[in-house]
Design a protein around this motif. Structure first.
Motif, mmCIF file in Angstrom:
data_model
loop_
_atom_site.group_PDB
_atom_site.id
_atom_site.type_symbol
_atom_site.label_atom_id
_atom_site.label_comp_id
_atom_site.label_asym_id
_atom_site.label_seq_id
_atom_site.Cartn_x
_atom_site.Cartn_y
_atom_site.Cartn_z
ATOM 1 N N ASP A 25 12.809 -35.549 62.480
ATOM 2 C CA ASP A 25 12.763 -35.724 63.175
ATOM 3 C C ASP A 25 12.116 -34.592 63.950
ATOM 4 O O ASP A 25 12.074 -34.007 63.576
ATOM 5 C CB ASP A 25 14.094 -36.052 64.326
ATOM 6 N N ASP A 27 13.851 -32.557 65.839
ATOM 7 C CA ASP A 27 13.760 -30.692 65.445
ATOM 8 C C ASP A 27 14.070 -30.687 64.392
ATOM 9 O O ASP A 27 14.739 -29.257 63.929
ATOM 10 C CB ASP A 27 15.443 -31.496 65.910
ATOM 11 N N SER A 29 15.383 -32.480 61.612
ATOM 12 C CA SER A 29 16.838 -32.925 60.910
ATOM 13 C C SER A 29 15.772 -34.105 60.040
ATOM 14 O O SER A 29 15.306 -34.548 60.376
ATOM 15 C CB SER A 29 17.400 -32.992 61.938
ATOM 16 N N ARG A 74 10.084 -40.244 64.979
ATOM 17 C CA ARG A 74 11.380 -40.748 66.250
ATOM 18 C C ARG A 74 12.023 -42.299 66.248
ATOM 19 O O ARG A 74 11.161 -42.978 65.647
ATOM 20 C CB ARG A 74 10.571 -40.821 67.885
#
Length: 246
Positions: A25, A27, A29, A74
Motif C-alpha cells: 500500500d 505506506d 506495508s 490501493r
C-alpha cells in the motif's frame, strides 16, 4: 477442455519459474502475498484480494529462485474486475485428444528502449509462430538470474546496443496453447516484465546471438513506429506506453 487441462497439469516443464505477487500500500506495508499460479494475471489477483493494482514497483529473484513481483496497490472503490484475455491457441494447431501438453510458466524481461534514433525493435525469426513480426528486445530469465540483468543481457545479444535500464513499468501476461520453437506442444503462461530503457550512444543494431528467435533489429523513428508489423501484444503495449510517454 477441463479434463484436458487436468491432464496437462501432470507434465510441468522443469525450467518453469515459481512466482509470487506482493501487494504494497501507499505506506509501504505488504497487504497481500499470493502465488502467481499458472495462467493467472497479477491485476486480477490483486482485484480478487480486494485491491486495485496501481503500478508495478519491482521484480526480484529470492535466494530460492522464486520470482517476487511487488506492486503498489490501493483498496478497491467499486472498480470492475479487470478483463481477462483468456487462453489462446496457435492458429491451425490441432491437439490430439490423448496428448498432454507441457505446462510452462515463463518469466521474461523486455525493454522499451528510446534514443535519438527512435524506438529499438526486434524482428522475430522463423523459430517462432510470429515470424517476420516485430517486438521489443528481451527474453527469458535464466536460472537464478535477476530480471534486470536478464534484460541487459538480452538487449545486447539481440541488438548489440548498450542501454541504461530504467524502471519497471508494466507486468503483462499471456496464456495460450502452442508449439514451442523446440517442437513440443505447450500450455504456455508468459509473464512479461517490461522496463523503460535509454541508449545514450545508439549504433546500427545487429543480432549477436544468431540462430535464435530474433531475426533482425532496427531503430524505428517514433513518428512512424506504427508502420511496422508488430505482434498484436506489442501493438497494444506500445500504444499504451508510448502514449503515456507523451
Amino acid at each position: 477442455m477441463a479434463g484436458w487441462r487436468q491432464q496437462a497439469s501432470l507434465i510441468r516443464a522443469p525450467d518453469s519459474i515459481e512466482m509470487r505477487v506482493v501487494g504494497v500500500d501507499g505506506d509501504g506495508s505488504a497487504v497481500f502475498d499470493t502465488p502467481l499460479v499458472h495462467g493467472a494475471d497479477p491485476d486480477i489477483l490483486a482485484w480478487e484480494t480486494g485491491y486495485l493494482a496501481v503500478r508495478p514497483l519491482d521484480a526480484m529473484r529470492d535466494p530460492s529462485g522464486e520470482l517476487i513481483i511487488t506492486m503498489l496497490v490501493r483498496p478497491l472503490a467499486y472498480e470492475p474486475r479487470p478483463v481477462s484475455a483468456g487462453r489462446g491457441q496457435d492458429a491451425g494447431l490441432s491437439i490430439p485428444r490423448a496428448l498432454r501438453p507441457i505446462v510452462r510458466q515463463r518469466a521474461a524481461g523486455y525493454a522499451i528502449v528510446l534514443s535519438d534514433r527512435g524506438l529499438l525493435g526486434t524482428q522475430y525469426s522463423d523459430r517462432t509462430a510470429v515470424a517476420g513480426r516485430w517486438g521489443m528486445p528481451g527474453g527469458g530469465i535464466d536460472d537464478h538470474e535477476q530480471p534486470a540483468a536478464a534484460v541487459l543481457r538480452e538487449v545486447t545479444e539481440e541488438t548489440s546496443q548498450l542501454i541504461i535500464l530504467g524502471e519497471l513499468i508494466k507486468v503483462q501476461t499471456s496464456h495460450w496453447i502452442g508449439r514451442s520453437p523446440n517442437g513440443p506442444i505447450e500450455d504456455f503462461h508468459a509473464v512479461r516484465l517490461i522496463y523503460r530503457g535509454s541508449c545514450p550512444k545508439p549504433t546500427e543494431p545487429t543480432v549477436v546471438d544468431r540462430g535464435g528467435t530474433t531475426e533482425s533489429a532496427r531503430w524505428v523513428p517514433l513518428n512512424s513506429w506504427r508502420s511496422l508489423a508488430w505482434t498484436q501484444n506489442w501493438q497494444q503495449v506500445l500504444g499504451e506506453l508510448l502514449t503515456e510517454s507523451g
